[in-house]
Design a protein around this motif. Structure first.
Motif, PDB file in Angstrom:
ATOM      1  N   GLU A   1       0.840  -1.194   0.000  1.00 18.35           N
ATOM      2  CA  GLU A   1       0.000   0.000   0.000  1.00 18.35           C
ATOM      3  C   GLU A   1       0.880   1.251   0.000  1.00 18.35           C
ATOM      4  O   GLU A   1       1.840   1.333   0.761  1.00 18.35           O
TER       5      GLU A   1
ATOM      6  N   ASP B   1      -1.703  11.782   5.138  1.00 20.79           N
ATOM      7  CA  ASP B   1      -2.667  11.563   6.219  1.00 20.79           C
ATOM      8  C   ASP B   1      -2.705  10.114   6.702  1.00 20.79           C
ATOM      9  O   ASP B   1      -3.459   9.780   7.601  1.00 20.79           O
TER      10      ASP B   1
ATOM     11  N   MET C   1      -4.264  -2.261   7.111  1.00 20.88           N
ATOM     12  CA  MET C   1      -4.540  -1.508   8.346  1.00 20.88           C
ATOM     13  C   MET C   1      -5.207  -2.362   9.398  1.00 20.88           C
ATOM     14  O   MET C   1      -6.131  -3.114   9.138  1.00 20.88           O
TER      15      MET C   1
ATOM     16  N   ASN D   1      -3.712   7.557   4.946  1.00 21.70           N
ATOM     17  CA  ASN D   1      -4.692   6.771   4.202  1.00 21.70           C
ATOM     18  C   ASN D   1      -4.055   6.147   2.965  1.00 21.70           C
ATOM     19  O   ASN D   1      -3.104   6.683   2.395  1.00 21.70           O
ATOM     20  N   VAL D   2      -4.605   5.027   2.540  1.00 23.41           N
ATOM     21  CA  VAL D   2      -4.099   4.318   1.364  1.00 23.41           C
ATOM     22  C   VAL D   2      -4.458   5.097   0.101  1.00 23.41           C
ATOM     23  O   VAL D   2      -5.626   5.391  -0.138  1.00 23.41           O
ATOM     24  N   GLN D   3      -3.452   5.437  -0.693  1.00 22.56           N
ATOM     25  CA  GLN D   3      -3.672   6.115  -1.968  1.00 22.56           C
ATOM     26  C   GLN D   3      -3.916   5.108  -3.083  1.00 22.56           C
ATOM     27  O   GLN D   3      -4.770   5.307  -3.935  1.00 22.56           O
TER      28      GLN D   3
ATOM     29  N   LEU E   1       0.936   5.057   0.992  1.00 18.49           N
ATOM     30  CA  LEU E   1       0.188   5.875   1.941  1.00 18.49           C
ATOM     31  C   LEU E   1       0.358   7.360   1.655  1.00 18.49           C
ATOM     32  O   LEU E   1       1.445   7.812   1.294  1.00 18.49           O
TER      33      LEU E   1
END
Length: 127
Positions: free
Chosen positions: A67, A72, A122, A74-76, A69
């Motif tokens: 992943e 922030d 996550m 979060n996964v892009q 990231l």
């Protein structure tokens, strides 16, 4: 979850391509460990290489997920592939190579996890 900083000066990957200097978080199911994760520059993107090693007779993971990231956390974007070669009877490692079209910068962060399903990394327990 384990944090590993990979330094370009620390090692050189196969065929002379340097490891990229990026932060990689790794996680695997209980009874397994992630070894030597690396982000390696290739002409068309980045290759993530390493090993998943058995430490117990627990059911083996069958997927490897990478992943990318955002700032922030979060996964892009993510990439995954099947993982095989971890038999129940032997303690050993299975290597992985996940090729992505992603061009990596020094500020990028990544998460790599070995899983038994296609869910995001996550919240997975560290070994």
């Amino acid at each position: 979850m384990t944090l590993i900083a990979i330094g370009a000066a620390a090692s050189t990957a196969a065929k002379g391509a340097p490891n990229l200097d990026v932060l990689i978080e790794v996680s695997a199911p209980r009874g397994f460990a992630m070894r030597s994760p690396a982000a390696i520059a290739i002409p068309d993107g980045t290759r993530f290489h390493g090993a998943v090693c058995r430490r117990s007779r627990s059911p083996a993971p069958n997927r490897l997920r990478v992943e990318r990231l955002g700032a922030d956390g979060n996964v892009q974007v993510s990439a995954s592939q099947s993982l095989s070669g971890l038999t129940v009877t032997q303690r050993h490692c299975a290597t992985y190579d996940v090729v992505t079209p992603w061009k990596v910068t020094a500020s990028d962060r990544f998460r790599i996890c070995a899983t038994r399903d296609a869910a995001p990394c996550m919240g997975r327990d560290a070994p």
